[in-house]
Design an enzyme around this catalytic site. Structure first.
Site, mmCIF file in Angstrom:
data_model
loop_
_atom_site.group_PDB
_atom_site.id
_atom_site.type_symbol
_atom_site.label_atom_id
_atom_site.label_comp_id
_atom_site.label_asym_id
_atom_site.label_seq_id
_atom_site.Cartn_x
_atom_site.Cartn_y
_atom_site.Cartn_z
ATOM 1 N N HIS A 140 64.806 80.233 62.125
ATOM 2 C CA HIS A 140 64.553 78.916 61.529
ATOM 3 C C HIS A 140 63.047 78.669 61.609
ATOM 4 C CE1 HIS A 140 68.752 78.254 62.984
ATOM 5 N NE2 HIS A 140 68.863 77.448 61.948
ATOM 6 N N ASP A 174 61.974 77.344 64.899
ATOM 7 C CA ASP A 174 62.092 78.271 66.030
ATOM 8 C C ASP A 174 60.770 78.969 66.283
ATOM 9 O OD1 ASP A 174 64.884 77.861 66.042
ATOM 10 O OD2 ASP A 174 65.176 79.479 64.603
#
Length: 438
Positions: free
Chosen positions: A101, A104
């Site tokens: 993501h 992340d």
């Protein structure tokens, strides 16, 4: 940078007799199964969020994970260091891919512009590390659920500004995925759903979700991105009901809004469980529609009613999964993504290796067992025989659309009664599968 896992060599295949916990017993990347290598069949990917951002926290306690490379700061420099460690881990594991993501890999800034700069700074390191290690990006995705701005959803928010922000975030994540050579891009509607219908215009929200996806399809063409788009079904958590609740609902949504030609499904075991289905059911639903693209490889706990995201070690699960995947021609663009996290009690860095090795071996065994069952042929022959009455006579006419109600009535008036049914032989078939689970 000094290696973080300096006492661990690249994980190698040592065979079923090995007692080395840091070796593969069954995953031999170059071994051919049904004419393709295990590497090609399984296309393993390590996920960034659980593996490198998971802390082990739960509603009853703080994080437990020991991650000496991470100083805990929400800085670009820490994120860049984390990226280098991640690539070292993935390369030593021998997984060909990873997934992320946007939030992340890089911290969110005070403004969208600053956030984009942060992502670019970390992406520069990821690109260099990919070139150094040979690890590739399977797919990227955006986090449209963690920040408070998404409290009412992202594309489905009642606030049009939130939709606009989400669109800008998707645009940037797609660009970075393209820059890093990503082979796909995934959408998971983390908060695209509702908690109560008392305050929800469901039709309007679904139309807005479709609008965002159409915008993504349009921008994909402008960007020149050739990767596959995926949608990941999940019925609930964090919302009471999510609009991508299972494979069938995703397919219905995609058909209704003229998006099916642009998307395939990324099926997850634990999400299937939460939807009241098996993984095999969801795979068959997607496969029958020509929309089986990728899988999140994990499992849940049968005694717990939430998304526990455990590593898959059950050979029946991996065998049934691979039976369906092989049936529909294999994973052509997606992969076996370990959307799984080590348990809160497994907090040492070494546990990351044990968990992934176990999952990779379990899928390798599942692949070999599924191939052996297919080669044996008895299962397929039984299913084929069970539908024999549809191959000729009245059955063939019904399937060809050449028999209406009048013809069927006339047929049964002449026939008098149906031909005797045969046994489904469930126990026989379960015993057959057990022959191969060794």
């Amino acid at each position: 940078m000094t290696p973080t896992f300096k006492n661990i060599d690249r994980i190698s295949y040592e065979g079923p007799q090995s007692k080395n916990p840091l070796a593969f017993k069954h995953y031999n990347a170059d071994e051919l199964v049904e004419g393709k290598s295990m590497r090609e069949h399984l296309r393993f990917a390590v996920v960034y969020w659980h593996t490198f951002r998971g802390t082990g926290s739960d509603p009853f306690g703080m994080g437990t994970m020991q991650r000496p490379w991470d100083d805990g700061s929400n800085t670009v420099s820490n994120a860049q260091k984390r990226a280098r460690v991640a690539m070292e881990f993935i390369a030593k594991l021998g997984a060909p891919y990873y997934c992320w993501h946007d939030r992340d890999v890089a911290p969110e800034g005070k403004t969208l512009a600053e956030t984009n700069q942060n992502l670019d700074a970390v992406a520069k390191v990821l690109k260099a590390e990919q070139a150094r290690s040979g690890v590739k990006l399977l797919w990227g995705t955006e986090n449209l659920f963690s920040h408070p701005r998404y409290v009412h959803g992202a594309a489905t928010s009642c606030n049009a500004d939130v939709f606009a922000y989400a669109a800008a975030q998707v645009k940037k994540a797609m660009e970075v995925t393209h820059e890093l050579g990503g082979e796909g891009y995934t959408f998971w509607g983390g908060r695209e759903g509702y908690q109560t219908l008392l305050n929800t215009d469901m039709k309007r929200e679904q139309e807005h979700l479709a609008r965002l996806l159409h915008l993504a399809v349009d921008y994909k063409k402008q960007l020149g991105f050739k990767g596959q788009f995926y949608i990941g079904p999940k019925p609930k958590e964090p919302t009471k009901h999510q609009y991508d609740s299972d494979a069938a609902e995703c397919l219905n949504f995609l058909r209704e809004y003229d998006l099916l030609g642009s998307f395939q499904l990324n099926i997850e075991t634990n999400h299937a469980t939460l939807a009241g289905h098996t993984m095999q059911h969801e795979l068959e639903t997607a496969g029958a529609a020509g929309a089986l693209g990728s899988i999140d490889a994990n499992t849940g706990d049968e005694l717990l009613g939430w998304d526990t995201d455990q590593f898959p070690t059950n050979l029946y699960l991996t065998t049934y999964t691979m039976l369906s995947i092989l049936k529909y021609g294999g994973l052509k663009t997606g992969g076996v993504n370990f959307d799984a996290k080590v348990r809160r009690e497994s907090f040492e860095p070494l546990d990351l290796f044990y968990a992934h090795i176990g999952g990779m071996d379990a899928f390798a065994r599942g692949l070999k067992i599924a191939a052996a069952i297919r080669k044996d042929g008895r299962l397929a022959e039984f299913v084929k025989g069970r539908y024999a009455t549809w191959n000729t006579g009245i059955g063939a006419k019904i399937e060809a659309g050449k028999a209406g109600f009048k013809e069927l009535e006339a047929y049964m008036l002449k026939q008098g009664e149906v031909t005797p049914n045969g046994s489904g032989r469930q126990e026989f078939l379960e015993n057959l599968i057990n022959e191969f689970i060794v």
